[in-house]
Design a protein around this motif. Structure first.
Motif, mmCIF file in Angstrom:
data_model
loop_
_atom_site.group_PDB
_atom_site.id
_atom_site.type_symbol
_atom_site.label_atom_id
_atom_site.label_comp_id
_atom_site.label_asym_id
_atom_site.label_seq_id
_atom_site.Cartn_x
_atom_site.Cartn_y
_atom_site.Cartn_z
ATOM 1 N N MET A 295 0.811 -1.220 0.000
ATOM 2 C CA MET A 295 0.000 0.000 0.000
ATOM 3 C C MET A 295 0.844 1.270 0.000
ATOM 4 S SD MET A 295 -3.220 1.182 2.334
ATOM 5 C CE MET A 295 -2.298 1.636 3.772
ATOM 6 N N LEU A 296 0.581 2.091 -0.994
ATOM 7 C CA LEU A 296 1.153 3.432 -1.049
ATOM 8 C C LEU A 296 0.281 4.346 -0.192
ATOM 9 C CD1 LEU A 296 3.079 5.555 -2.318
ATOM 10 C CD2 LEU A 296 1.513 5.647 -4.257
ATOM 11 N N ALA A 297 -1.008 4.319 -0.412
ATOM 12 C CA ALA A 297 -1.993 5.087 0.365
ATOM 13 C C ALA A 297 -3.367 4.553 -0.001
ATOM 14 C CB ALA A 297 -1.898 6.565 0.052
ATOM 15 N N ARG A 298 -4.336 4.868 0.852
ATOM 16 C CA ARG A 298 -5.705 4.455 0.540
ATOM 17 C C ARG A 298 -6.673 5.534 1.006
ATOM 18 N NH1 ARG A 298 -9.369 2.449 4.318
ATOM 19 N NH2 ARG A 298 -8.534 2.111 6.399
ATOM 20 N N LEU A 299 -7.863 5.459 0.460
ATOM 21 C CA LEU A 299 -8.938 6.353 0.862
ATOM 22 C C LEU A 299 -9.583 5.776 2.111
ATOM 23 C CD1 LEU A 299 -10.549 8.916 0.052
ATOM 24 C CD2 LEU A 299 -12.104 7.387 -1.172
#
Length: 115
Positions: free
Chosen positions: A33-37
């Motif tokens: 994961m880079l980023a998530r909502l």
């Protein structure tokens, strides 16, 4: 900003791909994961932000940066997309991307071959 805005610029980096995490849209690099909502639809879950750095961010710009009790023990900061600008978000994503991407992908990006 919206998650779609974040997607548009992050997907131009090598090895970044769409994904999902905990049932929400996410950006991943080599399956990590880079980023998530966040489930609220307005917050970006930004991993690997040291707790001391997170404390400074939250203290300095609490309208943009925050965390919940759930994330208190983890090196994660939440970023309110509706309050943030790309100039604030992109450095965090790029730092995380560099930590996840292969050396070859970073070299390709740095050489300007990010197409």
């Amino acid at each position: 900003m919206t998650f779609d805005d974040v997607r548009k610029f992050a997907l131009t980096w090598p090895e970044v791909e769409d994904g999902s995490s905990y049932g929400t849209p996410a950006l991943k690099v080599r399956k990590k994961m880079l980023a998530r909502l966040k489930e609220d639809g307005d917050s970006l879950v930004m991993p690997d932000v040291p707790v001391d750095e997170r404390a400074m961010l939250v203290e300095g710009q609490p309208n943009i940066f925050y965390f919940t009790d759930h994330y208190a023990a983890y090196p994660i900061v939440l970023i309110r997309l509706s309050k943030a600008k790309r100039a604030i978000i992109e450095p965090f994503l790029r730092r995380r991307w560099r930590a996840l991407a292969s050396k070859a992908a970073c070299a390709k990006y740095d050489s300007g071959e990010n197409a």
